[in-house]
Design a protein around this motif. Structure first.
Motif, PDB file in Angstrom:
ATOM      1  N   GLY A 116      48.964  43.286  53.550  1.00 47.33           N
ATOM      2  CA  GLY A 116      47.946  42.248  53.732  1.00 47.33           C
ATOM      3  C   GLY A 116      47.463  41.607  52.441  1.00 47.33           C
ATOM      4  O   GLY A 116      46.269  41.399  52.237  1.00 47.33           O
ATOM      5  N   LYS A 117      48.409  41.234  51.593  1.00 47.26           N
ATOM      6  CA  LYS A 117      48.038  40.598  50.328  1.00 47.26           C
ATOM      7  C   LYS A 117      47.564  39.162  50.540  1.00 47.26           C
ATOM      8  O   LYS A 117      46.686  38.674  49.827  1.00 47.26           O
ATOM      9  N   THR A 118      48.163  38.494  51.544  1.00 47.06           N
ATOM     10  CA  THR A 118      47.899  37.062  51.724  1.00 47.06           C
ATOM     11  C   THR A 118      46.415  36.770  51.916  1.00 47.06           C
ATOM     12  O   THR A 118      45.873  35.837  51.328  1.00 47.06           O
ATOM     13  N   VAL A 119      45.772  37.585  52.747  1.00 48.13           N
ATOM     14  CA  VAL A 119      44.374  37.297  53.049  1.00 48.13           C
ATOM     15  C   VAL A 119      43.492  37.549  51.816  1.00 48.13           C
ATOM     16  O   VAL A 119      42.485  36.880  51.607  1.00 48.13           O
ATOM     17  N   GLN A 151      54.956  29.514  56.062  1.00 47.21           N
ATOM     18  CA  GLN A 151      54.258  30.584  56.776  1.00 47.21           C
ATOM     19  C   GLN A 151      52.831  30.747  56.265  1.00 47.21           C
ATOM     20  O   GLN A 151      51.890  30.877  57.044  1.00 47.21           O
ATOM     21  N   HIS A 152      52.680  30.720  54.966  1.00 46.56           N
ATOM     22  CA  HIS A 152      51.332  30.829  54.395  1.00 46.56           C
ATOM     23  C   HIS A 152      50.475  29.652  54.847  1.00 46.56           C
ATOM     24  O   HIS A 152      49.319  29.815  55.211  1.00 46.56           O
ATOM     25  N   ALA A 153      51.071  28.463  54.819  1.00 44.55           N
ATOM     26  CA  ALA A 153      50.316  27.268  55.203  1.00 44.55           C
ATOM     27  C   ALA A 153      49.831  27.413  56.647  1.00 44.55           C
ATOM     28  O   ALA A 153      48.681  27.095  56.969  1.00 44.55           O
ATOM     29  N   VAL A 186      50.567  33.480  42.483  1.00 45.81           N
ATOM     30  CA  VAL A 186      52.024  33.495  42.583  1.00 45.81           C
ATOM     31  C   VAL A 186      52.418  34.642  43.495  1.00 45.81           C
ATOM     32  O   VAL A 186      52.248  35.814  43.151  1.00 45.81           O
ATOM     33  N   ASP A 187      52.930  34.313  44.679  1.00 45.11           N
ATOM     34  CA  ASP A 187      53.324  35.337  45.635  1.00 45.11           C
ATOM     35  C   ASP A 187      54.742  35.784  45.317  1.00 45.11           C
ATOM     36  O   ASP A 187      55.561  34.988  44.873  1.00 45.11           O
ATOM     37  N   GLU A 188      55.031  37.041  45.589  1.00 38.79           N
ATOM     38  CA  GLU A 188      56.355  37.599  45.275  1.00 38.79           C
ATOM     39  C   GLU A 188      56.718  37.229  43.842  1.00 38.79           C
ATOM     40  O   GLU A 188      57.775  36.674  43.572  1.00 38.79           O
ATOM     41  N   GLN A 189      55.807  37.580  42.930  1.00 39.02           N
ATOM     42  CA  GLN A 189      55.921  37.084  41.564  1.00 39.02           C
ATOM     43  C   GLN A 189      57.244  37.430  40.884  1.00 39.02           C
ATOM     44  O   GLN A 189      57.728  36.683  40.051  1.00 39.02           O
TER      45      GLN A 189
END
Ligand code: ADP
Ligand code: MG
Length: 694
Positions: free
Chosen positions: A300-303, A331-333, A395-398
């Protein structure tokens, strides 16, 4: 000239002044980074041959890897049909005879004499009877049978023109002479706490060990110093960077963030709360945030990133989230759009496939000084995207981005706060060591209600049954992945394997189902189209290479079938397994194929646990660091002797010791610390430059 230099022998004496080093050897030593006597004695063995267990010759069996000691009863050089000349010697001990064979080394005939005692290590093979092919040997000279027992042989990193045996000879020749020049400069209590010997003892032990245990004891002293040095450098760098890192000071207004909390369809986990708090504290301080949020797949990093973004926005700033693929950005959007709808916020999406007009519109929005959340691919860092006031860069999945791309996003604003996220779980100690000047938050807890994924290993003969199981799941309305490995030797081969599997499945067991193929040779448009179709339920079985690894949240997918599982790293398998188990239904991960006992043992670690950290640990232990990181991190080069993971306990002591040392003497200016400070400056000149430390 030469004589006077030898008289004033110091560790700074150039190796060229050592007897036994001519111009050619000096050249070779230079290639190994050895310039002075000090360098020479700090050139330590990278492995040892344990000759303390000597096998009686009569007991040798074909296929064994052995060490034997015997005297030469006969010898000679034989030509072979291919023109290669082979030196052969027959060794004898109390129990019997064995022929040893050195292909291509006829010159040994000059140095090995009849009745010499040899200690020989290597495999026993069948060639007109038993034959030993020495990997290495030591000539113990005239008949002294038995003297080699208990000896441990040091093997040094070598180079062309200077074999490890010659290096060993050179070190052996000068060791007693130079050892007294080495003085311990680390505090005795520190060494005692680390459980390592003082430097001179350590050097004697690594170069001339009586046993493997002694060699490792000596090595530990040198490894400890290396770890300590790196921690000191990084702690200093961190402190200095912190001072230099002034940034935006956000205010925790509890406006948007509080409203999000109220409408969130789930409770945050304890780990999410903790990480969010750490991020808020960073953002509200006047220094620039530089934080790595690390958490297993699905943690749950996105939130968490969303909360950080809202904090930036409620301060009038813009927030950008960059993802490695269009699919992930989309997906994030979508996630953000859903979650933020009640707040009346609509995120923007920037990807390469955006039409020119839409792109202009987004650009116009970003150029306006108004709070906005934008999600995108690396299209975000292209020149035509300008931000009026970027306050937060995520930066996701850096690890999927290069250093430059990560940096480019941060450069789109005036010192924005930076949050890097990674699904590759790295043990904390390693993260701290590798990412010295990053702060780290860890999500070590999973959202509740997530079902474990039932994982099993099945042999090839169970293929029919496995397919029947997939069919049963598809019949129940679920979807399945079938993943094939990228075969390193050839992309083409991998493609063929995937295509073949695809054709077989489509023709046979799933003829009546919707089957699609996804592989790296497709254009990203094609890839995205296929993934979208799968996401929308228009595909039942998706055959893919590992391109789906950083994939998408398809809650309806319940089966992950992995072919040739032995070809994957455990962490990679774990990422793949993370693609299922995202919905309410029970999910399954099946490893299909016949594997050897060693692979089976490794794979069973994966079957037995869903703890990404434990899996990463096992992976590191078994396959080394290279697999975990797409790119080489500069941290690696700093360790020649130590291995921060294998030496984890020592690393912990070193970190504490470094902290204590700096607490007492932040710039290492006290006289007692001068020798260590000098060593640091000398040895890590390049790293110091890298970290820009005083
Ligand atoms: P990752 O850390 O792999 O990026 P995501 O952020 O994609 O994970 O989250 C995975 C899924 O878990 C998403 O569907 C998300 O909505 C859900 N999720 C996140 N946090 C929680 C929570 N605290 N409780 C329940 N579900 C959550
Ligand atoms: Mg994610």
């Amino acid at each position: 000239m030469k004589n006077s230099r030898v008289q004033q022998r110091t560790l700074d004496t150039a190796v060229t002044y050592l007897s036994g080093v001519g111009p050619a050897r000096a050249d070779a030593l230079r290639r190994l980074g050895i310039f002075t006597a000090r360098d020479l004695f700090l050139h330590i063995p990278h492995r040892y041959e344990d000759a303390s267990t000597v096998t009686p010759i009569a007991k040798l069996r074909i296929g064994d890897d052995v060490t034997v000691v015997g005297h030469v009863v006969s010898k000679g050089v034989l030509p072979t049909r291919k023109g290669l000349r082979v030196f052969q010697a027959v060794l004898q001990d109390d129990s019997g005879l064995i022929e040893c064979s050195w292909p291509g080394q006829p010159f040994l005939d000059r140095t090995i004499k009849k009745d010499d005692v040899l200690l020989v290590t290597g495999p026993v093979r069948f060639f007109h009877g038993r034959q030993l092919v020495p990997r290495e040997f030591v000539n113990l000279g005239a008949d002294e049978l038995g003297t080699a027992e208990g000896r441990v042989l040091s093997v040094y990193p070598a180079t062309e023109g200077f074999s490890f045996k010659q290096i060993r000879g050179l070190i052996e020749r000068h060791l007693d002479e130079y050892l007294p020049c080495f003085e311990e400069y680390l505090p005795a209590p520190m060494l005692a706490r680390a459980g390592v010997p003082p430097l001179p003892d350590a050097l004697r032990a690594v170069h001339r060990p009586n046993s493997l245990v002694a060699a490792h004891y000596g090595r530990a002293r040198l490894a400890f110093e290396e770890l300590l040095s790196v921690h000191v450098l990084q702690a200093r760098a961190k402190a200095l960077a912190r001072e230099a890192r002034s940034g935006i000071r956000f205010e925790n207004r509890r406006d948007l963030t509080t409203r999000l909390k109220a409408v969130l369809p789930f409770e945050l986990t304890g780990a999410q709360v903790r990480a969010t708090r750490e991020i808020v504290a960073d953002m509200c301080s006047d220094r620039r945030m530089h934080r790595l949020l690390q958490g297993d797949v699905g943690s749950g990093k996105t939130v968490v990133a969303l909360f950080a973004s809202l904090l930036a926005m409620e301060n009038g700033c813009q927030a950008a989230v960059m993802a490695p693929t269009e699919l992930l950005a989309e997906q994030h959007a979508r996630t953000f759009t859903t979650l933020l709808a009640p707040l009346g916020i609509e995120p923007l999406l920037v990807t390469g496939s955006l039409g020119a007009k839409a792109r202009r519109e987004v650009a116009a929005r970003l150029a306006k000084d108004e709070p906005v959340l934008v999600v995108g691919t690396h299209a975000l860092v292209q020149d035509d995207t300008q931000f009026a006031r970027l306050g937060l860069a995520v930066v996701d999945e850096q690890h999927r981005f290069g250093v430059e791309q990560r940096g480019a996003l941060a450069k789109k604003g005036a010192r924005p706060d930076v949050l890097l996220m990674s699904a590759t779980p790295i043990p904390r100690s390693l993260a701290l060591t590798l990412y010295g000047d990053l702060d780290v938050s860890v999500l070590d807890e999973r959202p509740p209600g997530r079902q474990p994924v039932t994982t099993a290993r099945r042999p090839s003969r169970a293929r029919e049954k496995v397919y029947a199981f997939l069919e049963q799941q598809v019949e129940a309305g679920r979807q399945a992945y079938v993943v094939l490995p990228i075969i390193e030797e050839s992309e083409k081969l991998a493609l063929r394997a995937a295509t073949q599997a695809f054709d077989e499945l489509r023709a046979g067991p799933f003829a009546h189902r919707r089957v699609a193929l996804l592989h790296g040779k497709l254009s990203s448009d094609e890839k995205d189209a296929t993934m979208r179709a799968f996401r929308d339920g228009a595909i039942d079985v998706l055959v893919a290479t590992t391109v789906i690894e950083v994939g998408i949240d398809v809650a309806n997918a319940t089966v992950m079938l992995i072919e040739h599982p032995e070809r994957f790293g455990l962490s990679q398998l774990h990422q793949l397994r993370g693609r299922v188990g995202r919905g309410a239904a029970e999910s399954f991960c099946i490893l299909l194929g016949d594997v050897g006992p060693e692979s089976a043992e490794r794979l069973d670690i994966f079957v037995d646990t869903e703890d990404g950290f434990e899996i990463a640990r096992a992976d590191l232990r078994l396959r080394g660091m290279g697999d975990l990181f797409g790119e080489r991190q500069h941290g690696e080069a700093m360790f020649r002797i130590a291995d921060p993971l294998r030496d984890e306990a020592l690393n912990d002591v070193a970190r504490e010791a470094a902290a204590e040392l700096l607490a007492d003497d932040p710039a290492l200016t006290k006289p007692a610390h001068k020798p260590f400070h000098d060593v640091l400056r000398k040895r890590y000149a390049r790293a110091i430059e890298l970290f820009r430390v005083g």
